[in-house]
Design a protein around this motif. Structure first.
Motif, PDB file in Angstrom:
ATOM      1  N   ARG A 115       0.850  -1.175   0.000  1.00 16.43           N
ATOM      2  CA  ARG A 115       0.000   0.000   0.000  1.00 16.43           C
ATOM      3  C   ARG A 115       0.890   1.230   0.000  1.00 16.43           C
ATOM      4  O   ARG A 115       2.094   1.123  -0.209  1.00 16.43           O
ATOM      5  CB  ARG A 115      -0.917  -0.027   1.215  1.00 16.43           C
ATOM      6  N   CYS A 116       0.368   2.371   0.225  1.00 12.11           N
ATOM      7  CA  CYS A 116       1.178   3.588   0.171  1.00 12.11           C
ATOM      8  C   CYS A 116       2.239   3.563   1.273  1.00 12.11           C
ATOM      9  O   CYS A 116       1.958   3.205   2.408  1.00 12.11           O
ATOM     10  CB  CYS A 116       0.307   4.826   0.265  1.00 12.11           C
ATOM     11  N   PRO A 117       3.473   3.946   0.953  1.00 12.52           N
ATOM     12  CA  PRO A 117       4.530   3.959   1.970  1.00 12.52           C
ATOM     13  C   PRO A 117       4.331   5.112   2.939  1.00 12.52           C
ATOM     14  O   PRO A 117       3.799   6.153   2.593  1.00 12.52           O
ATOM     15  CB  PRO A 117       5.807   4.145   1.157  1.00 12.52           C
ATOM     16  N   ARG A 118       4.767   4.905   4.168  1.00 17.55           N
ATOM     17  CA  ARG A 118       4.681   5.924   5.213  1.00 17.55           C
ATOM     18  C   ARG A 118       6.030   6.613   5.328  1.00 17.55           C
ATOM     19  O   ARG A 118       7.043   5.973   5.579  1.00 17.55           O
ATOM     20  CB  ARG A 118       4.300   5.278   6.533  1.00 17.55           C
ATOM     21  N   ASP A 119       6.033   7.913   5.122  1.00 17.96           N
ATOM     22  CA  ASP A 119       7.267   8.685   5.210  1.00 17.96           C
ATOM     23  C   ASP A 119       7.351   9.325   6.590  1.00 17.96           C
ATOM     24  O   ASP A 119       6.499  10.125   6.956  1.00 17.96           O
ATOM     25  CB  ASP A 119       7.278   9.756   4.123  1.00 17.96           C
ATOM     26  N   THR A 120       8.366   8.965   7.368  1.00 21.33           N
ATOM     27  CA  THR A 120       8.496   9.449   8.743  1.00 21.33           C
ATOM     28  C   THR A 120       9.458  10.623   8.865  1.00 21.33           C
ATOM     29  O   THR A 120       9.733  11.062   9.973  1.00 21.33           O
ATOM     30  CB  THR A 120       8.957   8.317   9.668  1.00 21.33           C
TER      31      THR A 120
END
Length: 66
Positions: free
Chosen positions: A15-20
């Motif tokens: 799914r969409c990547p999470r940018d931290t």
């Protein structure tokens, strides 16, 4: 990369990547601003507590609210 985590759905597709990176920039800046504001206001309260004479009960009340 080290700053992104990939979430997977039920069928193990990406799914969409999470940018931290944004949280790594915002939280330290926010905590620093809150710390410096608290330090400034506590210094002001200490100055008021020391320099204003307690000659009335209202001033004592205001000092205790500080």
């Amino acid at each position: 990369t080290a700053n992104t985590t990939v979430m997977q759905g039920f069928n193990k597709s990406e799914r969409c990547p999470r940018d931290t990176r944004m949280t790594q920039l915002v939280f330290p800046a926010l905590y620093t601003a809150v710390f410096l504001t608290g330090l400034l206001l506590n210094t002001l309260a200490l100055w008021v507590f020391i320099h204003i004479p307690s000659n009335s009960t209202f001033i004592v009340y205001l000092k205790n609210t500080l």
